[in-house]
Motif scaffolding. Structure first.
Motif, PDB file in Angstrom:
ATOM      1  N   ARG A  38       0.836  -1.201   0.000  1.00  0.00           N
ATOM      2  CA  ARG A  38       0.000   0.000   0.000  1.00  0.00           C
ATOM      3  C   ARG A  38       0.874   1.256   0.000  1.00  0.00           C
ATOM      4  NH1 ARG A  38      -3.086  -1.159   3.872  1.00  0.00           N
ATOM      5  NH2 ARG A  38      -1.905  -0.155   5.544  1.00  0.00           N
ATOM      6  N   LYS A  39       1.945   1.234   0.797  1.00  0.00           N
ATOM      7  CA  LYS A  39       2.857   2.381   0.824  1.00  0.00           C
ATOM      8  C   LYS A  39       3.543   2.570  -0.522  1.00  0.00           C
ATOM      9  CE  LYS A  39       3.828   2.199   5.805  1.00  0.00           C
ATOM     10  NZ  LYS A  39       4.859   1.941   6.856  1.00  0.00           N
ATOM     11  N   ALA A  40       3.913   1.462  -1.170  1.00  0.00           N
ATOM     12  CA  ALA A  40       4.552   1.550  -2.483  1.00  0.00           C
ATOM     13  C   ALA A  40       3.602   2.166  -3.506  1.00  0.00           C
ATOM     14  CB  ALA A  40       5.011   0.165  -2.944  1.00  0.00           C
ATOM     15  N   LEU A  41       2.343   1.740  -3.473  1.00  0.00           N
ATOM     16  CA  LEU A  41       1.344   2.275  -4.407  1.00  0.00           C
ATOM     17  C   LEU A  41       1.093   3.758  -4.150  1.00  0.00           C
ATOM     18  CD1 LEU A  41      -1.125  -0.751  -4.414  1.00  0.00           C
ATOM     19  CD2 LEU A  41       0.181   0.079  -6.381  1.00  0.00           C
ATOM     20  N   THR A  42       1.098   4.135  -2.887  1.00  0.00           N
ATOM     21  CA  THR A  42       0.912   5.555  -2.550  1.00  0.00           C
ATOM     22  C   THR A  42       2.061   6.394  -3.103  1.00  0.00           C
ATOM     23  OG1 THR A  42      -0.293   4.963  -0.524  1.00  0.00           O
ATOM     24  CG2 THR A  42       0.621   7.179  -0.654  1.00  0.00           C
ATOM     25  N   THR A  43       3.271   5.871  -3.001  1.00  0.00           N
ATOM     26  CA  THR A  43       4.441   6.570  -3.556  1.00  0.00           C
ATOM     27  C   THR A  43       4.330   6.678  -5.072  1.00  0.00           C
ATOM     28  OG1 THR A  43       5.825   5.743  -1.749  1.00  0.00           O
ATOM     29  CG2 THR A  43       6.950   6.545  -3.725  1.00  0.00           C
ATOM     30  N   ILE A  44       3.866   5.604  -5.711  1.00  0.00           N
ATOM     31  CA  ILE A  44       3.688   5.600  -7.167  1.00  0.00           C
ATOM     32  C   ILE A  44       2.677   6.666  -7.577  1.00  0.00           C
ATOM     33  CG2 ILE A  44       2.783   4.251  -9.107  1.00  0.00           C
ATOM     34  CD1 ILE A  44       3.945   1.754  -7.640  1.00  0.00           C
ATOM     35  N   ARG A  45       1.590   6.763  -6.809  1.00  0.00           N
ATOM     36  CA  ARG A  45       0.555   7.734  -7.157  1.00  0.00           C
ATOM     37  C   ARG A  45       1.077   9.179  -7.042  1.00  0.00           C
ATOM     38  NH1 ARG A  45      -4.977   9.449  -3.955  1.00  0.00           N
ATOM     39  NH2 ARG A  45      -5.707  10.877  -5.557  1.00  0.00           N
ATOM     40  N   LYS A  46       1.866   9.447  -6.031  1.00  0.00           N
ATOM     41  CA  LYS A  46       2.370  10.808  -5.813  1.00  0.00           C
ATOM     42  C   LYS A  46       3.269  11.270  -6.960  1.00  0.00           C
ATOM     43  CE  LYS A  46       2.081  10.709  -0.755  1.00  0.00           C
ATOM     44  NZ  LYS A  46       2.845  10.697   0.523  1.00  0.00           N
ATOM     45  N   ALA A  47       3.854  10.327  -7.695  1.00  0.00           N
ATOM     46  CA  ALA A  47       4.741  10.687  -8.804  1.00  0.00           C
ATOM     47  C   ALA A  47       3.979  10.899 -10.109  1.00  0.00           C
ATOM     48  CB  ALA A  47       5.804   9.599  -8.999  1.00  0.00           C
ATOM     49  N   LEU A  48       2.665  10.643 -10.070  1.00  0.00           N
ATOM     50  CA  LEU A  48       1.855  10.749 -11.281  1.00  0.00           C
ATOM     51  C   LEU A  48       0.993  12.001 -11.260  1.00  0.00           C
ATOM     52  CD1 LEU A  48       0.639   7.037 -11.547  1.00  0.00           C
ATOM     53  CD2 LEU A  48       2.413   8.133 -12.936  1.00  0.00           C
ATOM     54  N   ASN A  49       0.764  12.560 -12.430  1.00  0.00           N
ATOM     55  CA  ASN A  49      -0.231  13.624 -12.604  1.00  0.00           C
ATOM     56  C   ASN A  49      -1.520  12.968 -13.085  1.00  0.00           C
ATOM     57  OD1 ASN A  49       1.732  15.646 -12.041  1.00  0.00           O
ATOM     58  ND2 ASN A  49       2.462  15.500 -14.157  1.00  0.00           N
ATOM     59  N   ASP A  50      -2.591  13.248 -12.385  1.00  0.00           N
ATOM     60  CA  ASP A  50      -3.859  12.563 -12.646  1.00  0.00           C
ATOM     61  C   ASP A  50      -4.973  13.597 -12.844  1.00  0.00           C
ATOM     62  OD1 ASP A  50      -5.944  10.776 -12.793  1.00  0.00           O
ATOM     63  OD2 ASP A  50      -5.963  10.313 -10.643  1.00  0.00           O
ATOM     64  N   PRO A  51      -5.014  14.268 -14.012  1.00  0.00           N
ATOM     65  CA  PRO A  51      -5.953  15.377 -14.209  1.00  0.00           C
ATOM     66  C   PRO A  51      -7.422  14.977 -14.181  1.00  0.00           C
ATOM     67  CG  PRO A  51      -4.892  14.780 -16.274  1.00  0.00           C
ATOM     68  CD  PRO A  51      -4.181  14.033 -15.203  1.00  0.00           C
ATOM     69  N   SER A  52      -7.724  13.728 -14.505  1.00  0.00           N
ATOM     70  CA  SER A  52      -9.131  13.313 -14.518  1.00  0.00           C
ATOM     71  C   SER A  52      -9.506  12.457 -13.315  1.00  0.00           C
ATOM     72  CB  SER A  52      -9.437  12.542 -15.807  1.00  0.00           C
ATOM     73  OG  SER A  52      -8.553  11.446 -15.955  1.00  0.00           O
ATOM     74  N   ASN A  53      -8.621  12.447 -12.299  1.00  0.00           N
ATOM     75  CA  ASN A  53      -8.903  11.739 -11.039  1.00  0.00           C
ATOM     76  C   ASN A  53      -9.211  10.258 -11.242  1.00  0.00           C
ATOM     77  OD1 ASN A  53      -8.601  13.993  -9.280  1.00  0.00           O
ATOM     78  ND2 ASN A  53     -10.621  14.736  -9.955  1.00  0.00           N
ATOM     79  N   LEU A  54      -8.452   9.626 -12.125  1.00  0.00           N
ATOM     80  CA  LEU A  54      -8.631   8.197 -12.338  1.00  0.00           C
ATOM     81  C   LEU A  54      -8.284   7.399 -11.082  1.00  0.00           C
ATOM     82  CD1 LEU A  54      -6.996   7.877 -15.884  1.00  0.00           C
ATOM     83  CD2 LEU A  54      -9.433   7.892 -15.350  1.00  0.00           C
TER      84      LEU A  54
END
Length: 508
Positions: A38-54
């Protein structure tokens, strides 16, 4: 003594059972996903730009196995699949393959991804990583079976470290505008289980001289797509053909300037073969007609030097052929022979004539009772729309463009083709009014009558075909490259008063 032994034996069995329960039950859905993942996925998400809130469901406090795009093992909770693809829409294709950054993920792929040690499937397709290189560390994810990086905005050299993914079954790396490239493909020989490979539009010009030999060392391949890769060389011979499982081979839109190698016609497992858009010349191997499993054959050349003896070619066994496309007809081929009627399994037939080939179409074509799509572009008939056409009751798509058709449109008979969804009579010499009876084509979605000598009123009955109106109004909004109805028609479609056809008079 015996009692002590029994107690020890019972203790050991209990410990074993407890370990089994911990392994299979300790990570059940009751406890959710592993905290480290879960922590790894959270780190992955923080590095992404998600303009449409996917990734809006990726809440730090919730079970990551319930997040969008995540699939976990139902016992251990290990993350097995990570699907972060962006669903493409109409604008992707209409804009020539450009993804809308307002919908796509962008940013960077964080190395925390490697902490998902049990990941078997990773899909990052149809995103916009803005020319970033494919991360080398992906090659360390040894459990991956499926990797899809197609149309994701990556660029640069494909890392050879991907050859470390020895369990890989499918690899999709198709790119836009040749932004990805590979110096060689030998790293693919380290993927013994690979059965699906798509590197379409990857620049493989530097790998032209050895790509065939590399692929021939991958006997597990079932589907190989190398569309538009800049390949210029194809080995004329092979000491042995090891493509024993290959069902789909697509080499279209490359730069081959040679004869078609006979070894291709020896791949007996082939179901689909596409060689369109190359510069092949010489004789087409007649052995294609004897491939026992072939269902789709797409041939053609850019300079009209590809030759085929159609009488011999069409008299082959053709046990399963459903689609035949040939885009290189010229004077040397002659017309369509009677043997066309032998391929009774055909559902899709498209023949393009690049020179002034004249003559009638053999009536044997009516034996193709399964035919759903027929295109005879450029065949100069110098006659009215042929009567045999109305015997092909299963037709859904019909194109007789630039065929020198004359006379009026026999709408009363055309409406007998009740399944017709697309009709093109463009670029002929048809004259007279557009028949109101065309309104009886209740399933029609695409209609092109442009480039003729038609005149008079556009019948109001066309405006009442619901499928046609929906196609014009919604299927191709603001698209200049697929105006499929009548020239200058869409612009005033919604403004006309269909109950008063005298409001619009035109000549086509």
């Amino acid at each position: 003594m015996e009692s002590c032994y029994s107690q020890q034996r019972g203790f050991l069995i209990s410990v074993f059972l407890l370990n089994v329960l911990i392994y299979w039950g300790g990570y059940s859905k009751v406890s959710g996903c592993l905290d480290s993942e879960r922590k790894a996925l959270t780190t992955i998400r923080k590095a992404l730009n998600d303009p449409s809130n996917l990734l809006s469901s990726w809440d730090d406090a919730s079970d990551c196995c319930k997040w969008r795009g995540i699939t976990c093992h139902n016992k251990t909770g290990f993350v097995l699949k990570l699907d972060l693809y962006t669903s493409y829409n109409y604008s992707f294709w209409a804009d020539g393959g450009l993804l809308d950054p307002a919908f796509s993920l962008s940013g960077r792929i964080d190395p925390a991804l490697v902490q998902l040690k049990h990941l078997q499937s990773l899909d990052l397709s149809f995103n916009a990583f803005n020319g970033a290189p494919i991360p080398d560390f992906l090659g360390s994810m040894k459990e991956l079976r499926h990797l899809d990086l197609s149309w994701a905005g990556f660029s640069g050299r494909i890392p050879h470290q991907l050859g470390n993914l020895s369990k890989l079954i499918s690899l999709k790396l198709s790119s836009s505008s040749s932004s990805l490239s590979a110096k060689n493909l030998w790293w693919l020989t380290n993927l013994p289980s690979l059965n699906y490979l798509d590197m379409s539009y990857v620049n493989l010009s530097m790998a032209s001289h050895d790509w065939v030999h590399v692929m021939n060392m991958s006997p597990s391949l079932v589907e190989l797509r190398l569309i538009g890769c800049g390949l210029s060389y194809i080995s004329p011979t092979l000491p042995s053909v090891n493509f024993t499982s290959l069902r789909v081979l697509d080499l279209s839109d490359n730069n081959f300037n040679s004869t078609i190698p006979n070894w291709i016609a020896n791949i007996s497992s082939l179901v689909s073969l596409d060689l369109l858009g190359n510069n092949f010349h010489g004789e087409v191997p007649y052995q294609f007609s004897h491939l026992p499993n072939l269902e789709e054959l797409l041939l053609g050349s850019t300079d009209d030097n590809l030759r085929v003896d159609w009488s011999e070619f069409l008299e082959g066994s053709w046990r399963k052929l459903k689609m035949l496309i040939y885009l290189s007809f010229s004077q040397q081929h002659g017309g369509i022979p009677n043997s066309i009627g032998n391929i009774t399994s055909l559902e899709f037939l498209s023949l393009s004539f690049s020179e002034n080939i004249t003559g009638s179409i053999p009536r044997s074509i009516t034996k193709l009772i399964k035919l759903e799509s027929l295109s005879l572009y450029g065949y100069k008939m110098h006659a009215a729309i042929p009567d045999w056409l109305y015997e092909l009751k299963n037709l859904k798509r019909l194109s007789l463009s630039d065929c020198m058709l004359t006379g009026q449109i026999p709408a009363a008979r055309l409406v007998g083709l009740s399944s017709l969804q697309s009709l093109s009579l463009r670029g002929n010499q048809l004259n007279g009014p557009i028949p109101a009876a065309l309104g009886g084509l209740s399933s029609i979605e695409e209609l092109d009558l442009s480039g003729n000598q038609l005149n008079g009123n556009i019948p109001a009955s066309l405006g009442r075909i619901r499928s046609l109106r929906e196609s014009v109004e919604w299927k191709y909004p603001c698209s200049s490259w697929r105006i499929v109805f009548l020239t200058n028609f869409i612009s005033w479609w919604e403004s006309v008063e269909w109950d008063n056809p005298n409001n619009f008079r035109t000549t086509f």
